[in-house]
Write a protein that holds these residues in place. Structure first.
Motif, PDB file in Angstrom:
ATOM      1  N   GLY A  93      49.211 -44.571  17.874  1.00 21.04           N
ATOM      2  CA  GLY A  93      48.165 -45.559  18.137  1.00 21.04           C
ATOM      3  C   GLY A  93      48.656 -46.544  19.186  1.00 21.04           C
ATOM      4  O   GLY A  93      49.810 -46.466  19.627  1.00 21.04           O
ATOM      5  N   GLY A  95      49.172 -49.678  18.738  1.00 24.26           N
ATOM      6  CA  GLY A  95      50.113 -50.603  18.131  1.00 24.26           C
ATOM      7  C   GLY A  95      49.602 -52.024  18.011  1.00 24.26           C
ATOM      8  O   GLY A  95      50.222 -52.842  17.337  1.00 24.26           O
ATOM      9  N   CYS A 100      45.616 -50.296  13.991  1.00 20.65           N
ATOM     10  CA  CYS A 100      47.076 -50.139  14.062  1.00 20.65           C
ATOM     11  C   CYS A 100      47.760 -51.213  13.227  1.00 20.65           C
ATOM     12  O   CYS A 100      48.745 -50.936  12.537  1.00 20.65           O
ATOM     13  CB  CYS A 100      47.551 -50.190  15.514  1.00 20.65           C
ATOM     14  N   ASN A 105      47.091 -45.905  12.170  1.00 22.18           N
ATOM     15  CA  ASN A 105      47.227 -45.558  13.584  1.00 22.18           C
ATOM     16  C   ASN A 105      46.284 -44.440  14.021  1.00 22.18           C
ATOM     17  O   ASN A 105      45.878 -44.381  15.177  1.00 22.18           O
ATOM     18  CB  ASN A 105      48.677 -45.163  13.892  1.00 22.18           C
ATOM     19  N   CYS A 108      43.011 -45.651  15.464  1.00 20.12           N
ATOM     20  CA  CYS A 108      43.186 -46.622  16.554  1.00 20.12           C
ATOM     21  C   CYS A 108      41.976 -46.627  17.493  1.00 20.12           C
ATOM     22  O   CYS A 108      41.454 -45.577  17.858  1.00 20.12           O
ATOM     23  CB  CYS A 108      44.438 -46.241  17.340  1.00 20.12           C
ATOM     24  N   LYS A 111      43.057 -45.315  21.112  1.00 19.49           N
ATOM     25  CA  LYS A 111      43.905 -44.140  21.017  1.00 19.49           C
ATOM     26  C   LYS A 111      43.873 -43.392  22.343  1.00 19.49           C
ATOM     27  O   LYS A 111      42.819 -42.986  22.813  1.00 19.49           O
ATOM     28  CB  LYS A 111      43.417 -43.249  19.874  1.00 19.49           C
TER      29      LYS A 111
END
Ligand SMILES: [Zn+2]
Ligand SMILES: [Zn+2]
Length: 334
Positions: A93, A95, A100, A105, A108, A111
């Motif tokens: 992901g 983050g 996330c 993730n 996400c 992504k």
């Protein structure tokens, strides 16, 4: 190095010779130990005439998103891994989005490209992976751990979603005992006390369900479906018939997870299911769940049923997969 690459949409992928890739900043290069083959590779190679908006695939691209291998070289700025360390690759992901931040993730919002879905995949001798997607394994050979990244994780995420319902004296149905379903049976037995009923059309798959620990194994047929009999259903097929069977079996407040991406349509309305019952879609699993799953496997609770093929047999392996003739998961060994 050898790599199985897709050059044009709706044309067969080909095994070709390309240079070993250099890892970019933030990437880890792996020497591939094995790559599991998945029905979604067949969708990618045979059904789509362009990339769907959610994955941004540009061609040519090496196929394969279920990778296990050994760390071979670290890109700029990467630390925390050692050369030769066995690892597997999951979904990275961004983050920093809300999903996330929750550890989800795979959902996400930003992504980007994933290994085998936008980035070159693992049916090759070497592959680069974003460091955020790399997960260590210790006691399992990385070729045997490769199926945990998708077949294992996608099923485990669905199992974890329904696990709070599966207390003592409850029952769960698993429909479709293929690469994902046979692992779902083992995962359910490992973390819940529920009775597991496995359904499939194929005798060999029902045999695999039995070996995987299912308490009851039944042919998927309407006469084997008991009305309001289970607290949860994991449908790994997603056909019209399986969704209808799931809706018939589910009890009040139960949960159906539609994991398989078949073409089935569910008409949602009052009385379509008992009160409080719900149905959900799902995608992949979290990095933490993958670590839990590896822990369960290393403790001996989960063992994927694997059929190995050399990289020169990759066309044959995908043909067998398309014909439903691979029991458990097929893994390509470069
Ligand atoms: Zn897949
Ligand atoms: Zn994110």
């Amino acid at each position: 190095m050898k790599a199985y690459r897709l050059f044009e949409w709706k044309q067969p992928a080909r095994l070709v010779d390309i240079p070993v890739p250099e890892p970019e900043a933030g990437q880890v290069r792996l020497k591939v130990a094995g790559n599991g083959i998945c029905a979604s590779d067949l969708h990618l190679m045979h059904e789509w005439d362009k990339s769907p908006s959610h994955i941004k695939v540009e061609l040519p691209m090496t196929i394969g998103h279920e990778v296990g291998g050994w760390v071979d070289k670290l890109g700029q700025g990467v630390s925390g891994f050692e050369t030769g360390q066995p690892v597997i690759v999951t979904i990275a992901g961004c983050g920093h989005c809300r999903y996330c931040a929750m550890g989800m993730n795979q959902y996400c919002l930003n992504k980007g490209k994933q290994v085998g879905m936008g980035l070159d995949g693992g049916i090759a001798e070497y592959v680069n992976a974003p460091v955020g997607a790399v997960v260590p394994v210790s006691d399992i050979h990385p070729a045997d751990a490769a199926p945990f990244t998708d077949a294992g994780l996608s099923s485990y995420h669905a199992v974890k979603r329904v696990a709070p319902l599966l207390t003592g004296g409850t029952t769960v149905a698993v429909i479709g005992v293929g690469g994902l379903g046979h692992l779902a049976v083992q995962e359910l037995k490992a973390i819940t006390p529920a009775k597991v009923i496995a359904y499939d059309l194929n005798d060999a798959s029902l045999e695999l369900a039995k070996e995987s620990g299912a308490d009851v194994c039944l042919k998927s047929a309407d006469e084997n479906i008991e009305k309001m009999s289970v607290e949860a259903v994991l449908d790994f097929v997603g056909a019209g018939a399986t969704i209808a069977q799931a809706a018939k079996m589910i009890r009040p407040l139960g949960h159906i997870v539609a994991v398989g991406r078949g073409p089935g349509i569910f008409e949602f309305k009052h009385n379509a299911m008992p009160y409080g019952a719900m149905i959900s879609t799902t995608f992949g699993g979290t990095k933490a769940e993958l670590m839990e799953l590896i822990g369960l496997a290393e403790a001996g609770y989960i063992k994927p049923h694997i059929t190995k093929f050399g990289i020169d047999e990759v066309d044959k392996a995908y043909q067998l997969l398309a014909q439903g003739k691979i029991q458990g998961r097929g893994v390509i060994i470069p």
